[in-house]
Design an enzyme around this catalytic site. Sequence first.
Site, short mmCIF file in Angstrom:
data_model
loop_
_atom_site.label_atom_id
_atom_site.label_comp_id
_atom_site.label_asym_id
_atom_site.label_seq_id
_atom_site.Cartn_x
_atom_site.Cartn_y
_atom_site.Cartn_z
CG HIS A 421 7.64 -9.11 -0.61
ND1 HIS A 421 8.47 -9.87 -0.83
CD2 HIS A 421 6.72 -11.47 -0.10
CE1 HIS A 421 8.68 -10.85 -0.69
NE2 HIS A 421 7.99 -11.56 -0.12
NE ARG A 422 1.94 -3.97 -4.52
CZ ARG A 422 1.51 -3.19 -4.45
NH1 ARG A 422 0.01 -3.45 -5.26
NH2 ARG A 422 1.72 -2.28 -3.25
#
Length: 448
Positions: A421-422
């Site tokens: 999700h980064r």
Amino acid sequence: MGKTTDVLIPDIGDFDSVEIIEILVSEGDRVTLEESLLTLESDKATMEIPSPHSGEVKRLLVKVGDHVKEGDKILVLEAESGEQKGEGEQVSTPPPAAEEVETVQAPAPTPNETPASASEQPQRLPGEKETRIPPVPAGFIESGGQGTPHASPSVRRFARELGVDLSLIKGSGPKDRILKEDIQRFIKRSLRQGEGAAAARSPFEMPAGPEVDYSRFGEVEATALNRIRKISGAHLHRCWLTVPHVTQFDEADITDLEAFRQTQKEAASRQSVRLTLMPFLMKAVAAALHRMPMFNAALSADGESLIYRKYIHIGVAVDTPNGLVVPVIRDVDQKGVFQLAAELMSISEKARAGKLAPGDMQGGCFSISSLGGIGGTAFTPIVNAPEVAILGVSRSSLQPVWDGETFQPRLMLPLSLSYDHRVIDGADGVRFTTHLSSLLGDIRHLLL
């Protein structure tokens, strides 16, 4: 009398320095073609270096503990004249002139134990230091300065895997020989001594669970984890702790794709190829990676930039008797379905036979883990860092789908996309699975 040759370390994959853990021959020994000369161990595999000729070992140029790389000299061999090389190929060697030395590179190494898959083997980001397991007090792996310990090669390998300096251990075997039990006792004692330093450890190092005597409740049997499971377990644990996972679930209508695959099975059989769904999945994923290149990227070590790969190498999880491994198929976007099917058959056979080389599991951009042949409806695969996404595929099933007028039986394939999700937002995760479902629903889109 044969010609004297220098035997070199062959191609051992993308390693600059690999440790010699065993030397299997001595000066004066006679060896045969392909006989193992020494054993190397990296953080991903143990491999034996075979002899390029039959002959006599004249001089050893290395010792246990040395670190070597491709092209390094390991020994001088006097090759036999007229030795057999391959099937029916005669190698006739004339007597050498005085001090004549030929340089010969050894054949490619044969792994003793296959490394873990990219989802199962440890991969370190650039600049990331190796993590030793279990965590131990400071000074635990420092040299004790007590000379060469007395231990077998298997015990030395066991100690290296745990980060233990054997010179600190008093052996309980004959002539003070160090046994595995000695190492285990030493680790337990050191961990107890280091409990006070637990607060200073990395936040990612979880405290050990309580030690339970399971034999109090009934009969038990303890079996040591094999090397693949130890290495892949540490890697998966690190990925799970350091990568913020999100999993997106979707379904693809593969009714028409499966019908087309069935029509091509006979043509594939004529080429000795077993045509499964996986090659079609790989082609569709490659097209989706072209469309959305952030899924083909890697996060830099400092977390400040994205590295966009200009190639598409896809890792495919293979279930083997020793655990899961993930060999990599290269340049998927440039190959046809039949060629991919043939490469999948070949690499899967190597994986199950324990003959994967380190290079077979390096360079992956994206991984696919298919459990469709076993069952299940969905699962949450763990991202194989430094990759940023992995696709899980479960068993397809016939389902009633509304076509606007009536329900039609359609073959639906469950998809589970886990991503970092980064790097990838939820909206992009949905766009990826939606586009992938569209490609699988009508493979003509792969031509656009």
